[in-house]
Design an enzyme around this catalytic site. Structure first.
Site, PDB file in Angstrom:
ATOM      1  N   SER A 164      17.141  33.799  60.463  1.00  0.00           N
ATOM      2  CA  SER A 164      16.691  32.839  61.973  1.00  0.00           C
ATOM      3  C   SER A 164      16.435  31.322  61.578  1.00  0.00           C
ATOM      4  O   SER A 164      16.593  31.231  59.936  1.00  0.00           O
ATOM      5  CB  SER A 164      15.359  33.217  62.547  1.00  0.00           C
ATOM      6  OG  SER A 164      15.458  32.193  63.335  1.00  0.00           O
ATOM      7  N   TYR A 184       6.227  34.923  61.154  1.00  0.00           N
ATOM      8  CA  TYR A 184       7.349  34.904  61.707  1.00  0.00           C
ATOM      9  C   TYR A 184       8.521  34.282  60.583  1.00  0.00           C
ATOM     10  O   TYR A 184       8.970  34.988  59.640  1.00  0.00           O
ATOM     11  CB  TYR A 184       7.178  34.615  63.289  1.00  0.00           C
ATOM     12  CG  TYR A 184       9.148  34.731  63.081  1.00  0.00           C
ATOM     13  CD1 TYR A 184       9.486  36.231  63.877  1.00  0.00           C
ATOM     14  CD2 TYR A 184      10.175  33.507  63.614  1.00  0.00           C
ATOM     15  CE1 TYR A 184      10.968  36.258  64.302  1.00  0.00           C
ATOM     16  CE2 TYR A 184      11.119  34.192  64.521  1.00  0.00           C
ATOM     17  CZ  TYR A 184      11.393  34.917  64.062  1.00  0.00           C
ATOM     18  OH  TYR A 184      13.445  35.181  64.603  1.00  0.00           O
TER      19      TYR A 184
HETATM   20  N1  LIG Z   1      16.512  35.017  70.626  1.00  0.00           N
HETATM   21  C1  LIG Z   1      15.774  34.020  69.514  1.00  0.00           C
HETATM   22  O1  LIG Z   1      15.763  32.859  69.947  1.00  0.00           O
HETATM   23  C2  LIG Z   1      15.730  34.382  68.156  1.00  0.00           C
HETATM   24  C3  LIG Z   1      16.643  33.252  67.177  1.00  0.00           C
HETATM   25  C4  LIG Z   1      17.261  33.426  66.101  1.00  0.00           C
HETATM   26  C5  LIG Z   1      16.892  34.820  65.128  1.00  0.00           C
HETATM   27  N2  LIG Z   1      15.866  35.766  66.235  1.00  0.00           N
HETATM   28  C6  LIG Z   1      16.442  37.427  65.540  1.00  0.00           C
HETATM   29  O2  LIG Z   1      16.954  37.824  66.926  1.00  0.00           O
HETATM   30  C7  LIG Z   1      16.809  39.705  66.290  1.00  0.00           C
HETATM   31  C8  LIG Z   1      17.028  40.316  67.645  1.00  0.00           C
HETATM   32  O3  LIG Z   1      16.007  39.379  68.647  1.00  0.00           O
HETATM   33  P1  LIG Z   1      16.119  39.055  70.149  1.00  0.00           P
HETATM   34  O4  LIG Z   1      15.658  37.486  70.424  1.00  0.00           O
HETATM   35  O5  LIG Z   1      17.473  39.064  70.772  1.00  0.00           O
HETATM   36  O6  LIG Z   1      14.804  39.473  70.487  1.00  0.00           O
HETATM   37  P2  LIG Z   1      14.636  41.353  71.393  1.00  0.00           P
HETATM   38  O7  LIG Z   1      15.495  41.324  72.618  1.00  0.00           O
HETATM   39  O8  LIG Z   1      13.043  41.240  71.971  1.00  0.00           O
HETATM   40  O9  LIG Z   1      15.254  42.616  70.790  1.00  0.00           O
HETATM   41  C9  LIG Z   1      14.546  43.224  69.690  1.00  0.00           C
HETATM   42  C10 LIG Z   1      14.637  44.207  69.697  1.00  0.00           C
HETATM   43  O10 LIG Z   1      14.061  44.790  67.478  1.00  0.00           O
HETATM   44  C11 LIG Z   1      14.101  46.220  68.918  1.00  0.00           C
HETATM   45  N3  LIG Z   1      12.990  46.778  67.941  1.00  0.00           N
HETATM   46  C12 LIG Z   1      11.587  45.950  67.208  1.00  0.00           C
HETATM   47  N4  LIG Z   1      11.127  46.363  66.337  1.00  0.00           N
HETATM   48  C13 LIG Z   1      11.460  47.805  66.227  1.00  0.00           C
HETATM   49  C14 LIG Z   1      11.834  48.629  64.716  1.00  0.00           C
HETATM   50  N5  LIG Z   1      10.152  48.792  64.750  1.00  0.00           N
HETATM   51  N6  LIG Z   1      12.452  49.385  64.788  1.00  0.00           N
HETATM   52  C15 LIG Z   1      13.874  49.646  65.604  1.00  0.00           C
HETATM   53  N7  LIG Z   1      13.945  48.744  66.859  1.00  0.00           N
HETATM   54  C16 LIG Z   1      13.164  47.401  66.684  1.00  0.00           C
HETATM   55  C17 LIG Z   1      12.969  45.928  70.043  1.00  0.00           C
HETATM   56  O11 LIG Z   1      13.179  46.849  70.617  1.00  0.00           O
HETATM   57  P3  LIG Z   1      12.446  47.579  72.113  1.00  0.00           P
HETATM   58  O12 LIG Z   1      13.376  47.265  73.000  1.00  0.00           O
HETATM   59  O13 LIG Z   1      12.445  49.241  71.740  1.00  0.00           O
HETATM   60  O14 LIG Z   1      10.974  47.448  71.579  1.00  0.00           O
HETATM   61  C18 LIG Z   1      14.561  45.482  70.414  1.00  0.00           C
HETATM   62  O15 LIG Z   1      15.784  46.181  71.142  1.00  0.00           O
HETATM   63  C19 LIG Z   1      15.532  39.833  66.154  1.00  0.00           C
HETATM   64  O16 LIG Z   1      15.833  39.958  64.164  1.00  0.00           O
HETATM   65  C20 LIG Z   1      15.173  38.419  65.728  1.00  0.00           C
HETATM   66  O17 LIG Z   1      13.594  37.668  64.916  1.00  0.00           O
HETATM   67  C21 LIG Z   1      16.397  35.704  66.923  1.00  0.00           C
END
Ligand SMILES: NC(=O)c1ccc[n+]([C@@H]2O[C@H](COP(=O)([O-])OP(=O)(O)OC[C@H]3O[C@@H](n4cnc5c(N)ncnc54)[C@H](OP(=O)(O)O)[C@@H]3O)[C@@H](O)[C@H]2O)c1
Length: 292
Positions: A146, A159
């Site tokens: 990120s 985070y």
């Molecule tokens: N959105 C942003 O602005 C942003 C920016 C920079 C980086 N990111 C990064 O992108 C990645 C994906 O995030 P997202 O924004 O797409 O959010 P999201 O839609 O909330 O997706 C998160 C995913 O991680 C899974 N997860 C959580 N805990 C887990 C565990 N213990 N084992 C396996 N899976 C697990 C969740 O599964 P469940 O559905 O089962 O909970 C979900 O599939 C993250 O690493 C986040 O930090 C996001």
């Protein structure tokens, strides 16, 4: 950004994505499926896996993977071995993540551990477990970091710490795995519209409701409200998870992938912002969220 080449489905390279139930992980699963990869989508809930298989090609299969559960990881590794056989695993996209937001002074230590357990330790656990199969395929590891791995924000320190740590692990691992030709890439998205924002606010609300009152409100009430508004404002930015998926596809397909891919709205400005002197950057962030 380069346009990723469509992989001939017959080459059938297998890629495993963690956290494929929603947001960035789901977009990656669908994009890589569209490009012809054999996608192994890691989800925690079978219903999410079934929903994915209904909108993807027959190549896509789902696996139950909780990256914090050792038994679960080892059974997933066995399933991967059966699915990929001698080809090995071409790609591992470490995407699963959570975001805990609250003043560091009041984040209960178990929650802090959980933040690091999922976003740091879990990433290493699944990577270690799958490395023999990645080595077999001379494959790639793509970590979803990120911009918060370059800039720390108040009330998001836990985070941000996890993403700073992931950036360091990615750099180190890239050098360690060079002898086998395994490429290790960090994707650094800015703010992307996914469910993570809503989940983070919900989690913060439940944490705050357990905090000692009136002390918490006296100390952090206004700041929390300002931060919540800032998060909502950030969360309304319209960078889509598909943009991140496109960068992941390039990281997997490019002959010589970059070490890092920045993705999202005004992301290069944010990267420059990360290089400013600490006091100036801190002042600008605090001013933006209305804290003196
Ligand atoms: N959105 C942003 O602005 C942003 C920016 C920079 C980086 N990111 C990064 O992108 C990645 C994906 O995030 P997202 O924004 O797409 O959010 P999201 O839609 O909330 O997706 C998160 C995913 O991680 C899974 N997860 C959580 N805990 C887990 C565990 N213990 N084992 C396996 N899976 C697990 C969740 O599964 P469940 O559905 O089962 O909970 C979900 O599939 C993250 O690493 C986040 O930090 C996001």
């Amino acid at each position: 950004m380069e346009t990723p080449k469509i992989v001939n489905p017959e080459t059938n390279k297998a890629v495993l994505i963690t956290g494929a139930s929603s947001g960035i992980g789901k977009s990656c699963a669908l994009e890589l499926d569209r490009l012809g990869y054999q996608v192994l989508a890691g989800v925690r809930n079978p219903e999410d896996g079934k929903a994915l298989t209904e909108i993807a090609s027959e190549r896509l299969t789902f696996l139950i993977i909780d990256i914090c559960d050792r038994t679960n990881i080892s059974s997933a590794v066995n399933t991967v071995a059966q699915l990929v056989g001698d080809r090995g695993l071409y790609g591992l996209v470490n995407n699963a993540g959570i975001a805990i937001g609250a003043p560091l002074e009041f984040i209960p230590i178990p929650e802090l551990r959980q933040q690091l357990e999922v976003n740091v330790i879990g990433q290493v656990a699944i990577t270690q477990a799958l490395l023999p199969q990645i080595r077999q395929a001379k494959g790639r590891v793509v970590n979803i970091g990120s911009i918060s791995g370059r800039i720390a924000f108040p009330f998001m320190s836990a985070y941000c710490a996890s993403k700073f740590a992931l950036a360091a692990l990615t750099d180190g691992l890239r050098m360690e795995l060079k002898p086998w030709g395994i490429k290790v890439v960090l994707i650094e998205p800015g703010t992307i519209q996914t469910p993570i924002w809503e989940k983070s606010i919900k989690f913060a609300d439940s944490l705050i409701s357990k905090m000692p009152q009136p002390l918490y409100s006296q100390l952090y009430g206004t700041a929390t409200e300002n931060m919540r508004n800032a998060v909502l404002k950030e969360g309304s930015i319209i960078a889509k998870p598909e943009e991140v998926a496109a960068a992941v596809a390039i990281a997997l397909t490019a002959k010589k992938p970059k070490t890092r891919y920045l993705v999202g709205d005004k992301i290069y400005l944010k990267a420059i912002f990360a290089l400013m002197p600490d006091r100036l950057r801190n002042w600008m962030i605090l001013k933006e969220i209305g804290i003196n």
